[in-house]
Design a protein around this motif. Structure first.
Motif, PDB file in Angstrom:
ATOM      1  N   SER A 140      53.720  29.997  32.826  1.00 27.12           N
ATOM      2  CA  SER A 140      54.952  30.647  33.277  1.00 27.12           C
ATOM      3  C   SER A 140      54.773  31.221  34.684  1.00 27.12           C
ATOM      4  O   SER A 140      53.659  31.544  35.104  1.00 27.12           O
ATOM      5  N   ASN A 141      55.877  31.348  35.382  1.00 28.84           N
ATOM      6  CA  ASN A 141      55.828  31.903  36.735  1.00 28.84           C
ATOM      7  C   ASN A 141      55.297  33.330  36.718  1.00 28.84           C
ATOM      8  O   ASN A 141      54.615  33.754  37.645  1.00 28.84           O
ATOM      9  N   ASN A 142      55.597  34.070  35.635  1.00 29.60           N
ATOM     10  CA  ASN A 142      55.076  35.439  35.519  1.00 29.60           C
ATOM     11  C   ASN A 142      53.545  35.421  35.462  1.00 29.60           C
ATOM     12  O   ASN A 142      52.889  36.269  36.064  1.00 29.60           O
ATOM     13  N   THR A 143      52.992  34.459  34.723  1.00 32.96           N
ATOM     14  CA  THR A 143      51.533  34.353  34.630  1.00 32.96           C
ATOM     15  C   THR A 143      50.947  34.002  35.994  1.00 32.96           C
ATOM     16  O   THR A 143      49.935  34.560  36.409  1.00 32.96           O
ATOM     17  N   ARG A 144      51.621  33.097  36.686  1.00 34.07           N
ATOM     18  CA  ARG A 144      51.126  32.702  38.010  1.00 34.07           C
ATOM     19  C   ARG A 144      51.114  33.895  38.963  1.00 34.07           C
ATOM     20  O   ARG A 144      50.155  34.116  39.699  1.00 34.07           O
ATOM     21  N   LEU A 145      52.167  34.677  38.905  1.00 31.69           N
ATOM     22  CA  LEU A 145      52.225  35.862  39.771  1.00 31.69           C
ATOM     23  C   LEU A 145      51.142  36.865  39.379  1.00 31.69           C
ATOM     24  O   LEU A 145      50.471  37.455  40.234  1.00 31.69           O
ATOM     25  N   SER A 146      50.972  37.027  38.071  1.00 27.40           N
ATOM     26  CA  SER A 146      49.953  37.967  37.586  1.00 27.40           C
ATOM     27  C   SER A 146      48.550  37.526  38.029  1.00 27.40           C
ATOM     28  O   SER A 146      47.724  38.355  38.418  1.00 27.40           O
ATOM     29  N   ILE A 147      48.289  36.210  37.999  1.00 29.18           N
ATOM     30  CA  ILE A 147      46.989  35.696  38.461  1.00 29.18           C
ATOM     31  C   ILE A 147      46.833  35.983  39.959  1.00 29.18           C
ATOM     32  O   ILE A 147      45.789  36.435  40.414  1.00 29.18           O
ATOM     33  N   ALA A 148      47.922  35.740  40.690  1.00 26.39           N
ATOM     34  CA  ALA A 148      47.870  35.974  42.139  1.00 26.39           C
ATOM     35  C   ALA A 148      47.591  37.447  42.439  1.00 26.39           C
ATOM     36  O   ALA A 148      46.823  37.779  43.343  1.00 26.39           O
ATOM     37  N   LEU A 149      48.194  38.345  41.655  1.00 26.97           N
ATOM     38  CA  LEU A 149      47.964  39.774  41.894  1.00 26.97           C
ATOM     39  C   LEU A 149      46.548  40.163  41.491  1.00 26.97           C
ATOM     40  O   LEU A 149      45.909  40.976  42.153  1.00 26.97           O
ATOM     41  N   ASP A 150      46.042  39.551  40.419  1.00 28.37           N
ATOM     42  CA  ASP A 150      44.665  39.827  40.001  1.00 28.37           C
ATOM     43  C   ASP A 150      43.670  39.317  41.041  1.00 28.37           C
ATOM     44  O   ASP A 150      42.588  39.879  41.204  1.00 28.37           O
ATOM     45  N   ALA A 151      44.036  38.218  41.723  1.00 25.77           N
ATOM     46  CA  ALA A 151      43.140  37.660  42.740  1.00 25.77           C
ATOM     47  C   ALA A 151      42.980  38.612  43.916  1.00 25.77           C
ATOM     48  O   ALA A 151      42.077  38.467  44.724  1.00 25.77           O
ATOM     49  N   LYS A 152      43.852  39.612  44.009  1.00 17.19           N
ATOM     50  CA  LYS A 152      43.727  40.637  45.057  1.00 17.19           C
ATOM     51  C   LYS A 152      42.725  41.728  44.670  1.00 17.19           C
ATOM     52  O   LYS A 152      42.360  42.556  45.484  1.00 17.19           O
ATOM     53  N   MET A 153      42.332  41.725  43.382  1.00 13.88           N
ATOM     54  CA  MET A 153      41.383  42.747  42.911  1.00 13.88           C
ATOM     55  C   MET A 153      39.954  42.230  43.092  1.00 13.88           C
ATOM     56  O   MET A 153      39.736  41.031  43.156  1.00 13.88           O
ATOM     57  N   LYS A 154      39.018  43.157  43.085  1.00 15.08           N
ATOM     58  CA  LYS A 154      37.620  42.741  43.184  1.00 15.08           C
ATOM     59  C   LYS A 154      37.138  42.318  41.801  1.00 15.08           C
ATOM     60  O   LYS A 154      36.487  43.061  41.088  1.00 15.08           O
ATOM     61  N   THR A 155      37.506  41.113  41.424  1.00 14.71           N
ATOM     62  CA  THR A 155      37.130  40.603  40.109  1.00 14.71           C
ATOM     63  C   THR A 155      36.888  39.101  40.222  1.00 14.71           C
ATOM     64  O   THR A 155      37.430  38.466  41.125  1.00 14.71           O
ATOM     65  N   SER A 156      36.069  38.542  39.342  1.00 20.04           N
ATOM     66  CA  SER A 156      35.715  37.134  39.520  1.00 20.04           C
ATOM     67  C   SER A 156      36.819  36.232  38.980  1.00 20.04           C
ATOM     68  O   SER A 156      37.596  36.627  38.124  1.00 20.04           O
ATOM     69  N   GLU A 157      36.841  34.989  39.478  1.00 20.25           N
ATOM     70  CA  GLU A 157      37.855  34.035  39.040  1.00 20.25           C
ATOM     71  C   GLU A 157      37.703  33.717  37.561  1.00 20.25           C
ATOM     72  O   GLU A 157      38.672  33.474  36.870  1.00 20.25           O
ATOM     73  N   LYS A 158      36.475  33.746  37.089  1.00 14.44           N
ATOM     74  CA  LYS A 158      36.215  33.467  35.674  1.00 14.44           C
ATOM     75  C   LYS A 158      36.901  34.531  34.804  1.00 14.44           C
ATOM     76  O   LYS A 158      37.527  34.220  33.798  1.00 14.44           O
ATOM     77  N   ASP A 159      36.786  35.785  35.237  1.00 13.32           N
ATOM     78  CA  ASP A 159      37.427  36.869  34.487  1.00 13.32           C
ATOM     79  C   ASP A 159      38.943  36.753  34.529  1.00 13.32           C
ATOM     80  O   ASP A 159      39.618  37.002  33.536  1.00 13.32           O
TER      81      ASP A 159
END
Ligand SMILES: [Zn+2]
Length: 428
Positions: free
Chosen positions: A114-133
């Motif tokens: 879903s587009n919401n999931t895609r946006l949520s992933i994009a926002l998480d990618a702004k955090m200091k967290t690994s792609e695996k997480d």
């Protein structure tokens, strides 16, 4: 409030054609994980024209024609993976005989995330967290996160007709997939914003890159702050005709302290009786003399009597005339740097004590060769402090992912985390 309205507002699904019934929420095992599944349907009146042949509907050329079910990944609900099992309406165009599916704004065509999931992933990618997480948190694969990052990267546009007046250059250890061992980054020295990150810091690559900017943009650059890496000097002379080079003060101090350290080590290896003292208290020698403690008498491991820091340093320095001359020059250069006194700094470099060590001589020669850049370091307030902060961030990002293979992916994460790339316009 109807059940459809409640579910649509809880899941933030903005499509008026969605319908949910009373028993639409269930617990199911999806790919072996206990998940929440919302079952709904998507239907609306046949569209007025066929998207394939373009014929319009007045004569009921387009009719409803069964449904098609798909499982769409949603952002997790109360930390449980959530899915939408959506029955989408199918339509048949009698005119051309083709069938097509009802479209929705909650998911892209042919996509199951879903587009919401895609946006949520994009926002998480702004955090200091690994792609695996991130992938784990959103119940998607690592490959999905990577392809989303690639899409985000397409939003990163470099304006070739503008450069800020003050720049900072620096480098960092690159990823395995790049030929050069060091990658290059440069920022706006005033705002600290990253302007771009390039895989290769070598001269031909940098000249090629900067020459792609308009002449006006390059002429607008007034100062460039950088370390002593000599190809940068050629790049600046070649690409920025009006720019002054500023050597970073931190790198000047580093150069001088390394030279003093070498002098100390050389003497230490020759001086058996004082080996331990010279080895143990190396840090005090590098300290700026005014910062040494001249009040408190303390006990020192290698000395029998109580001493102040300043006495200890004087004792070590007096052991060898070469060390003493080098130390005194080092201290007078530090004083000039702290007072921002270019004349005193140059004077000290140009008339050194003949007793100073070879490493220190080499260091001050290289500073004399770059006289103008050194004077600028003491006149302008710009330094590479900002870029060193960014460099630390880069190290953290790299460590989080246990290293990167793809340079673009690494770069995208740096741009996202440093707020250079904003993911909000990636969803429409
Ligand atoms: Zn048609």
């Amino acid at each position: 409030m109807s059940i459809t309205h409640s579910i649509v507002s809880v899941l933030n699904l903005k499509d008026p054609h969605l319908h949910f019934s009373e028993d639409c929420v269930s617990s199911q095992s999806i790919r072996g994980v206990d998940s929440l599944v919302f079952s709904g349907s998507l239907s609306y009146d046949p569209p007025s024209s066929c998207p394939l042949c373009g014929s319009s509907n007045p004569g009921s050329a387009i009719i409803k024609h069964g449904t098609k079910s798909s499982l769409i990944t949603l952002p997790s609900v109360s930390r449980r993976p959530a899915y939408l099992r959506l029955k989408k309406q199918r339509f048949l165009c009698k005119h051309c005989g083709h069938t097509f599916t009802a479209s929705t704004s909650i998911v892209l065509p042919h996509c199951f995330i879903s587009n919401n999931t895609r946006l949520s992933i994009a926002l998480d990618a702004k955090m200091k967290t690994s792609e695996k997480d991130i992938a784990f948190r959103h119940s998607v694969s690592h490959a999905t996160v990577n392809s989303l990052l690639q899409q985000l990267y397409q939003d990163f546009k470099v304006q070739r007709n503008f450069l800020p007046p003050h720049l900072c250059f620096d480098e960092f250890r690159s990823v395995k997939g790049v030929d050069a061992s060091m990658s290059f980054l440069f920022l706006n020295a005033e705002s600290g914003q990253i302007l771009n990150i390039l895989p290769d810091r070598r001269m031909p690559a940098l000249i090629r890159y900067f020459m792609s900017y308009s002449r006006k943009a390059r002429e607008a650059v007034k100062t460039v702050c950088m370390d002593m890496y000599s190809p940068y000097f050629s790049v600046v002379h070649h690409c920025f005709p009006h720019a002054k080079i500023i050597l970073d003060r931190f790198h000047i101090v580093q150069l001088l302290s390394r030279a003093l350290n070498k002098t100390r080590v050389n003497f230490m290896n020759q001086s058996k009786p004082h080996y331990n003292k010279l080895k143990r208290y190396w840090k005090l020698l590098l300290k700026f003399e005014d910062d040494l403690n001249d009040q408190d008498f303390k006990k020192w491991v290698c000395f029998p009597s109580l001493m102040r820091e300043i006495d200890l340093v004087h004792f070590l320095v007096e052991l060898d005339p070469e060390l003493k001359a080098t130390y005194e020059l080092y201290q007078s250069l530090l004083t000039a740097l702290n007072r921002k006194d270019p004349d005193a700094f140059l004077q000290a470099c140009l008339n050194p004590d003949p007793l100073i060590s070879k490493p220190m001589n080499t260091a001050i020669q290289s500073l004399v060769e770059r006289k103008e850049a050194v004077i600028n370091a003491l006149t302008y307030s710009f330094s590479n402090g900002m870029i060193e902060g960014t460099n630390n961030l880069i190290k953290v990002i790299k460590r989080l992912a246990f290293g990167y293979r793809s340079f673009i992916q690494f770069k995208t994460r740096i741009l996202l985390i440093s707020n250079t790339l904003v993911p909000c316009h990636f969803l429409n």
